[in-house]
Design a protein around this motif. Sequence first.
Motif, short mmCIF file in Angstrom:
data_model
loop_
_atom_site.label_atom_id
_atom_site.label_comp_id
_atom_site.label_asym_id
_atom_site.label_seq_id
_atom_site.Cartn_x
_atom_site.Cartn_y
_atom_site.Cartn_z
N LEU A 28 1.53 17.89 115.08
CA LEU A 28 1.88 16.81 114.15
C LEU A 28 1.96 17.33 112.71
CD1 LEU A 28 2.45 13.84 113.60
CD2 LEU A 28 -0.02 13.44 113.52
N ASP A 29 1.07 18.25 112.37
CA ASP A 29 1.13 18.82 111.02
C ASP A 29 2.45 19.52 110.76
OD1 ASP A 29 -1.24 17.90 110.02
OD2 ASP A 29 -2.39 19.68 110.59
N PHE A 65 4.05 10.28 119.62
CA PHE A 65 3.88 11.72 119.45
C PHE A 65 2.56 12.07 120.11
CE2 PHE A 65 2.84 15.66 117.44
CZ PHE A 65 4.03 16.23 117.02
N TYR A 66 2.64 12.90 121.14
CA TYR A 66 1.47 13.16 122.00
C TYR A 66 1.12 14.64 121.98
CZ TYR A 66 -1.11 13.54 126.46
OH TYR A 66 -2.05 13.81 127.44
N ALA A 74 -2.22 10.42 122.32
CA ALA A 74 -1.11 9.93 121.50
C ALA A 74 -1.65 9.74 120.10
CB ALA A 74 -0.58 8.62 122.06
N ILE A 75 -0.98 10.32 119.11
CA ILE A 75 -1.56 10.32 117.78
C ILE A 75 -0.65 9.75 116.70
CG2 ILE A 75 -3.16 12.19 118.24
CD1 ILE A 75 -1.25 14.13 116.98
N ALA A 76 0.63 9.59 116.98
CA ALA A 76 1.53 9.10 115.93
C ALA A 76 2.74 8.44 116.56
CB ALA A 76 1.95 10.25 115.02
N ARG A 115 11.92 11.47 113.18
CA ARG A 115 11.28 11.29 111.88
C ARG A 115 9.91 10.65 112.07
NH1 ARG A 115 15.03 8.82 108.16
NH2 ARG A 115 15.11 7.17 109.69
N TRP A 116 8.95 11.20 111.39
CA TRP A 116 7.61 10.64 111.44
C TRP A 116 7.61 9.23 110.84
CZ3 TRP A 116 4.41 9.06 107.39
CH2 TRP A 116 3.06 8.82 107.72
N LEU A 117 6.97 8.30 111.49
CA LEU A 117 6.85 6.96 110.94
C LEU A 117 5.43 6.68 110.47
CD1 LEU A 117 8.82 4.45 113.21
CD2 LEU A 117 9.39 5.29 110.92
N ASP A 118 4.47 6.90 111.35
CA ASP A 118 3.08 6.58 111.04
C ASP A 118 2.16 7.29 112.00
OD1 ASP A 118 2.31 4.73 108.93
OD2 ASP A 118 3.68 3.31 109.89
N ASN A 119 0.98 7.60 111.52
CA ASN A 119 -0.06 7.99 112.46
C ASN A 119 -0.66 6.75 113.08
OD1 ASN A 119 0.35 10.64 111.77
ND2 ASN A 119 -1.43 10.75 110.40
N LEU A 120 -1.14 6.86 114.29
CA LEU A 120 -1.91 5.76 114.86
C LEU A 120 -3.25 5.72 114.14
CD1 LEU A 120 -1.20 6.17 118.69
CD2 LEU A 120 -0.27 4.46 117.13
N PRO A 121 -3.64 4.55 113.63
CA PRO A 121 -4.94 4.47 112.96
C PRO A 121 -6.07 4.98 113.85
CG PRO A 121 -3.69 2.47 112.58
CD PRO A 121 -2.89 3.30 113.56
N ARG A 122 -5.98 4.67 115.12
CA ARG A 122 -6.91 5.23 116.10
C ARG A 122 -6.09 5.98 117.14
NH1 ARG A 122 -12.30 3.03 117.35
NH2 ARG A 122 -11.96 3.77 119.45
N PRO A 123 -6.18 7.32 117.17
CA PRO A 123 -5.49 8.05 118.23
C PRO A 123 -5.92 7.53 119.59
CG PRO A 123 -6.36 9.57 116.59
CD PRO A 123 -6.90 8.21 116.24
N VAL A 124 -4.99 7.53 120.52
CA VAL A 124 -5.30 7.02 121.86
C VAL A 124 -5.39 8.20 122.83
CG1 VAL A 124 -4.59 5.47 123.70
CG2 VAL A 124 -4.08 4.88 121.32
#
Length: 168
Positions: A28-29, A65-66, A74-76, A115-124
């Motif tokens: 993700l970085d 994004f996993y 799943a993180i974003a 395109r990156w939209l958002d990170n998940l506030p809590r990764p799943v």
Amino acid sequence: MKSGFPETRDQQVINTWLLKTEPSSYSLDDLLNCDKRCDTWEGVRNYQARNLIRDQIMPGDLALFYHSGKAPAAIAVVEIITAGYPDDTALDPRSPYYDPRSTIENPRWFRMDVRWLDNLPRPVPLKAMRAEPRLATMALLKKGQRLSVLPVEPHEWRIIMTMGQYTT
DNA sequence: GCCAACGTTGGC
DNA sequence: GCCAACGTTGGC
């Protein structure tokens, strides 16, 4: 994102996907460090995943994004910003994704841009998905599945957004 | 590090 | 076209 998924945009259903990546090869970085947080999703060398990219994934679609590997989760959320188009890395002998069977006239592999939209506030985490009975039929959770591009059903998407505390 | 599951390759 | 051998993926 509003309720009542699946949404439509310009009369077109927005489909949802999961993009899997091993963070030691692409994380993700890496996406966040890209210009405009856009990057090309290249190097897919699996025919089923290729078919999804070539035939089904559309601009405006959304994807989880996993990260696979040590902390599978799943993180974003990313947006698909192009349809599938030929993956030129297959033509480059210096690329790790080089495939001499692919040609300009007859491209064997496809990629799309995201395109990156958002990170998940809590990764799943994968574990949490496995523990959620309503996700039992999710493609990601099928035994032995190894696709790096997977479909996510609308109800699965909603559940994961809730688990990830993603609200907009 | 292990190994099950799967896709791909290549001999026949 | 079959299928054994092999390489890779990816969770554990």
